[in-house]
Design a protein around this motif. Structure first.
Motif, PDB file in Angstrom:
ATOM      1  N   LYS A 182       0.786  -1.188   0.052  1.00 59.28           N
ATOM      2  CA  LYS A 182      -0.095   0.107   0.138  1.00 59.28           C
ATOM      3  C   LYS A 182       0.827   1.451  -0.052  1.00 59.28           C
ATOM      4  O   LYS A 182       0.547   2.240  -0.697  1.00 59.28           O
ATOM      5  N   ALA A 183       2.317   1.054   0.873  1.00 56.63           N
ATOM      6  CA  ALA A 183       2.816   2.587   0.720  1.00 56.63           C
ATOM      7  C   ALA A 183       3.713   2.407  -0.602  1.00 56.63           C
ATOM      8  O   ALA A 183       3.668   3.770  -1.246  1.00 56.63           O
ATOM      9  N   LEU A 184       3.901   1.436  -1.302  1.00 57.32           N
ATOM     10  CA  LEU A 184       4.496   1.521  -2.503  1.00 57.32           C
ATOM     11  C   LEU A 184       3.381   2.103  -3.471  1.00 57.32           C
ATOM     12  O   LEU A 184       3.643   2.645  -4.549  1.00 57.32           O
ATOM     13  N   ALA A 185       2.122   1.550  -3.321  1.00 58.59           N
ATOM     14  CA  ALA A 185       1.021   2.022  -4.311  1.00 58.59           C
ATOM     15  C   ALA A 185       0.888   3.454  -4.357  1.00 58.59           C
ATOM     16  O   ALA A 185       0.598   4.107  -5.344  1.00 58.59           O
ATOM     17  N   SER A 186       1.179   4.133  -2.887  1.00 59.60           N
ATOM     18  CA  SER A 186       0.898   5.374  -2.843  1.00 59.60           C
ATOM     19  C   SER A 186       1.995   6.192  -3.506  1.00 59.60           C
ATOM     20  O   SER A 186       1.961   7.408  -4.221  1.00 59.60           O
ATOM     21  N   LEU A 187       3.101   5.769  -3.528  1.00 55.80           N
ATOM     22  CA  LEU A 187       4.384   6.450  -4.201  1.00 55.80           C
ATOM     23  C   LEU A 187       4.021   6.074  -5.672  1.00 55.80           C
ATOM     24  O   LEU A 187       4.449   7.515  -6.349  1.00 55.80           O
ATOM     25  N   ALA A 188       3.757   5.153  -6.044  1.00 52.04           N
ATOM     26  CA  ALA A 188       3.633   4.705  -7.524  1.00 52.04           C
ATOM     27  C   ALA A 188       2.376   5.757  -8.164  1.00 52.04           C
ATOM     28  O   ALA A 188       2.688   6.425  -9.111  1.00 52.04           O
ATOM     29  N   GLU A 189       1.350   5.885  -7.331  1.00 51.03           N
ATOM     30  CA  GLU A 189       0.040   6.767  -7.834  1.00 51.03           C
ATOM     31  C   GLU A 189       0.790   8.336  -7.971  1.00 51.03           C
ATOM     32  O   GLU A 189       0.303   9.011  -9.105  1.00 51.03           O
ATOM     33  N   ASN A 190       1.410   8.943  -7.040  1.00 54.16           N
ATOM     34  CA  ASN A 190       1.819  10.036  -7.151  1.00 54.16           C
ATOM     35  C   ASN A 190       2.846  10.239  -8.240  1.00 54.16           C
ATOM     36  O   ASN A 190       2.792  11.268  -9.031  1.00 54.16           O
ATOM     37  N   TYR A 191       3.804   9.265  -8.362  1.00 57.26           N
ATOM     38  CA  TYR A 191       4.920   9.240  -9.604  1.00 57.26           C
ATOM     39  C   TYR A 191       4.112   9.485 -10.789  1.00 57.26           C
ATOM     40  O   TYR A 191       4.539  10.059 -11.831  1.00 57.26           O
ATOM     41  N   VAL A 192       3.353   8.559 -11.167  1.00 58.76           N
ATOM     42  CA  VAL A 192       2.612   8.476 -12.412  1.00 58.76           C
ATOM     43  C   VAL A 192       1.574   9.688 -12.712  1.00 58.76           C
ATOM     44  O   VAL A 192       1.509  10.092 -14.060  1.00 58.76           O
ATOM     45  N   GLY A 193       1.373  10.424 -11.508  1.00 58.34           N
ATOM     46  CA  GLY A 193       0.470  11.430 -11.753  1.00 58.34           C
ATOM     47  C   GLY A 193      -1.115  11.267 -11.387  1.00 58.34           C
ATOM     48  O   GLY A 193      -1.686  10.480 -11.860  1.00 58.34           O
ATOM     49  N   LEU A 194      -1.483  12.218 -10.393  1.00 62.15           N
ATOM     50  CA  LEU A 194      -2.682  12.087  -9.745  1.00 62.15           C
ATOM     51  C   LEU A 194      -3.712  12.635 -10.848  1.00 62.15           C
ATOM     52  O   LEU A 194      -3.132  13.374 -11.678  1.00 62.15           O
ATOM     53  N   PRO A 195      -4.953  12.161 -10.896  1.00 65.50           N
ATOM     54  CA  PRO A 195      -5.999  12.833 -11.616  1.00 65.50           C
ATOM     55  C   PRO A 195      -6.025  14.254 -11.838  1.00 65.50           C
ATOM     56  O   PRO A 195      -5.842  14.904 -10.845  1.00 65.50           O
ATOM     57  N   PHE A 196      -6.474  14.878 -13.017  1.00 65.72           N
ATOM     58  CA  PHE A 196      -6.505  16.117 -13.083  1.00 65.72           C
ATOM     59  C   PHE A 196      -7.816  16.581 -12.580  1.00 65.72           C
ATOM     60  O   PHE A 196      -8.769  15.632 -12.607  1.00 65.72           O
TER      61      PHE A 196
END
Length: 394
Positions: free
Chosen positions: A380-394
């Protein structure tokens, strides 16, 4: 003497990626723009900047009809590595986000594509525009600039400030109408560009007791490397040999052994800063990108945060001109800032996770080590990092 239009719908200050992208998007919707850039086109294209694009930014380039070369030559990265304690751990962006990736494509190349697109549509981009000044921002706005001894004026419905941290746009807002938030970090990044094969097909972020390092790339024959240095260092102190030796010290042995070195073709030191200006609007002036906010480069949010501003402005201006509604323009600052602050948090977190801070005490060192250990113990921590890195929705 060159002749220029005396009126446009949207006047844009700054001919970097943000200003050019907004101009291109609006032009395709039949909305008139004029871009004023204080430097020459060659100067703009000579700036070396980051090249990790969120999937949302890539989509915006496609909507702007500027993505053909990016899609052909850009490197699709499904993950990246964090090196620490002599080993590497991979962050699987695609797997952790349900299929999203990033595109590694140099900002210089992206800017070239935007310039070519503006040329094809006969877009108006005025270079060497000196002493650009916005006027009457709460009334009937207009821009003035000088070329040689000649002063020009253009009237606008709106002015968009895409002219960076040191530009005139933010400085044109009365100081009592904005609030600024800032953190200056006690170190910088020494960056080297070299015509060498990258040491890794994916980026490597390295945490080391001697300081942070990053192995990046622009293409399969062009590498970009960085090391953390004190703010007191100068480029002249760092010969190529010294740089490569220090970079190798901060990488795992296996990576260091595979590193191909060569002469630098560009070398510079960039200080690290977090900065946000609120609000991002005053009257009919709207700020975008570095004119309103700066992030450390650690999380690759700088250019991407600017792109989200352009996304919101583009849709707001379309809504104004095509539907007669100002709802998007009125909501722009709050909506943009909500995403900007999320980018600030992520960049601050990545920076504190991976850098060696002077004056840090043993307790803080232990917390940093624990934060990194927790990251790779929790999906879950890695998923949070990945979500932010690829870009949060506009």
């Amino acid at each position: 003497m060159a002749t220029y239009p005396t009126r446009t719908q949207v006047g844009i200050i700054g001919g970097g990626p943000s200003g050019l992208l907004l101009s291109q998007l609006l032009h395709l919707q039949g909305i008139q723009t004029v871009v004023l850039e204080q430097h020459s086109r060659e100067y703009v294209l000579g700036r070396i900047r980051a090249g990790v694009l969120e999937h949302g930014f890539a989509a915006l380039m496609r909507e702007a009809q500027c993505a053909e070369r990016m899609d052909r030559e850009g490197e699709i990265h499904d993950g990246f590595w964090i090196a620490h304690d002599g080993r590497r751990d991979r962050v699987d962006l695609k797997g952790l986000t349900g299929g999203n990736s990033v595109v590694v494509y140099g900002q210089t190349e992206l800017t070239k594509d935007l310039y070519e697109a503006r040329d094809k549509l006969n877009g108006i981009v005025i270079h060497n525009a000196e002493d650009v000044k916005p006027h009457d921002l709460e009334g009937a706005p207009y821009l003035t600039w000088r070329q040689g001894d000649e002063v020009h004026r253009i009237d606008c419905d709106y002015i968009i400030g895409c002219d960076g941290f040191h530009g005139v746009s933010r400085k044109s807002i009365p100081k009592d109408k904005i609030r600024e938030f800032e953190r200056v970090y006690p170190f910088g990044w020494l960056g080297v560009l070299s015509r060498t094969k990258p040491v890794s097909p994916e980026l490597i972020y390295a945490k080391h007791e001697r300081g942070f390092a990053l192995c990046s790339l622009r293409s399969q024959v062009l590498s970009r490397y960085y090391i953390q240095v004190p703010l007191t260092d100068t480029v002249e102190q760092w010969t190529d040999d010294l740089f490569w030796a220090e970079l190798k010290r901060r990488l795992p042995d296996k990576v260091a052994a595979e590193l191909i070195t060569g002469p630098s073709i560009e070398k510079s030191i960039a200080p690290l800063r977090s900065f946000v200006c609120e609000p991002m609007r005053f009257g009919k002036l709207f700020l975008a990108g570095d004119a309103a906010h700066i992030v450390p480069p650690t999380g690759a949010r700088g250019l991407n945060s600017a792109a989200s501003d352009i996304y919101y402005l583009y849709h707001a201006l379309r809504e104004h001109y095509q539907q007669g509604s100002d709802a998007g323009l009125d909501a722009y600052s709050a909506k943009a800032l909500a995403r900007v602050w999320k980018g600030q948090r992520f960049s601050w977190w990545m920076t504190t996770l991976l850098h060696r801070f002077p004056e840090r005490n043993p307790f803080e060192d232990k917390l940093q080590d624990t934060d990194l250990a927790y990251l790779f113990s929790s999906e879950k921590a890695l998923a949070s990092l990945a979500e932010n890195y690829v870009g949060l929705p506009f």
